[in-house]
Design an enzyme around this catalytic site. Sequence first.
Site, short mmCIF file in Angstrom:
data_model
loop_
_atom_site.label_atom_id
_atom_site.label_comp_id
_atom_site.label_asym_id
_atom_site.label_seq_id
_atom_site.Cartn_x
_atom_site.Cartn_y
_atom_site.Cartn_z
N SER A 1 0.84 -1.19 0.00
CA SER A 1 0.00 0.00 0.00
C SER A 1 0.88 1.24 0.00
CB SER A 1 -0.90 0.00 1.24
OG SER A 1 -1.58 1.23 1.34
N ASP B 1 -4.37 4.16 -2.58
CA ASP B 1 -5.56 4.57 -1.85
C ASP B 1 -5.90 6.01 -2.16
OD1 ASP B 1 -6.22 2.22 -0.23
OD2 ASP B 1 -4.30 2.59 0.78
N SER C 1 2.50 -0.27 6.44
CA SER C 1 3.57 0.01 7.40
C SER C 1 4.45 -1.19 7.68
CB SER C 1 2.97 0.55 8.70
OG SER C 1 1.99 -0.34 9.23
N MET D 1 -11.94 -5.25 3.87
CA MET D 1 -11.26 -4.32 4.76
C MET D 1 -11.25 -4.89 6.17
SD MET D 1 -10.21 -1.82 2.90
CE MET D 1 -9.72 -0.70 4.22
N HIS E 1 -7.85 1.92 -5.08
CA HIS E 1 -8.93 1.76 -4.10
C HIS E 1 -9.55 3.14 -3.88
CE1 HIS E 1 -9.94 0.76 0.41
NE2 HIS E 1 -11.01 1.00 -0.31
N MET F 1 -8.40 9.04 -1.38
CA MET F 1 -9.33 9.50 -0.35
C MET F 1 -9.72 10.95 -0.63
SD MET F 1 -7.39 8.03 3.02
CE MET F 1 -6.47 6.48 2.95
N MET G 1 -11.77 5.52 -2.08
CA MET G 1 -12.51 5.82 -0.85
C MET G 1 -13.10 7.21 -1.03
SD MET G 1 -9.88 4.36 2.02
CE MET G 1 -8.40 3.81 1.18
N ASP H 1 -7.08 -5.98 3.20
CA ASP H 1 -6.34 -4.74 3.45
C ASP H 1 -6.62 -4.27 4.87
OD1 ASP H 1 -5.11 -2.29 3.39
OD2 ASP H 1 -6.43 -1.41 1.89
N GLY H 2 -5.54 -4.06 5.65
CA GLY H 2 -5.68 -3.47 6.97
C GLY H 2 -5.00 -4.26 8.05
N GLY H 3 -3.93 -3.71 8.61
CA GLY H 3 -3.24 -4.37 9.71
C GLY H 3 -2.56 -5.66 9.31
N HIS I 1 -0.79 -0.93 -4.61
CA HIS I 1 -2.11 -0.55 -4.12
C HIS I 1 -2.12 0.94 -3.83
CE1 HIS I 1 -5.98 -1.48 -2.17
NE2 HIS I 1 -5.66 -0.53 -1.30
#
Length: 220
Positions: free
Chosen positions: A7, A34, A197, A136, A65, A36, A67, A174-176, A32
């Site tokens: 990401s 994002d 991250s 997500m 993606h 926003m 958002m 996606d996420g964590g 990826h």
Amino acid sequence: MTKIAPSMLSCDFSRLGEELARVERSGADWAHLDVMDGMFVPNLTFGAPVIKCARHWTKLPFDVHLMIEDPARYIDDFAKAGADWITVHTEASGSTDEAIKKILDNGLKAGATLNPGTPVTDLDPYLDKLDQVLIMTVNAGFGGQKFHEECLPKIEYIRKWADEHNPKLEITVDGGINRETGKMCVDAGATCLVAGSSLFKLEDMTDEIALWKTYGPNAE
């Protein structure tokens, strides 16, 4: 093998092109991106002009993606900017059907997604039109959030549908995502992992990406 899509939300935006090139050298499958708008989510990132400028830095597919509210308004712009995959939120204003149709009419791969609090069954009306479902496991809008383990049954639900109707459907999470949560997602049926991250904190993410690609049901 499991696909890996770093990401770019977690990269150094002042060196976006170089970071994309680094991701490609590291063995990633997609980049990826994002997008926003400060309305659907409170944060702001970038739009189609930035993606267009970044496109020449890598041959990796751009997994965009959105958002944003009423995403159908901007599908043509992102297609012209160089997107390969575009994913929209079922919770966004406007018509999800119209957005998906515009993505497909542009010759791109279409995806749909929803936040952790939205029932996975909200995807049911669109599944037979999609190339990708993005699950997500954090709320859309910010990087670095903690993985929501209660979202794993959503992956299993989509995996069951795909096995019965479209085995080629990409099931992206996606996420964590890190070494441990990524394995959990693949065991539940995911085919692609998005991570920010946990990859970009590494000076060299090559070995980590190579490890994640070996994930599969019952892998050690």
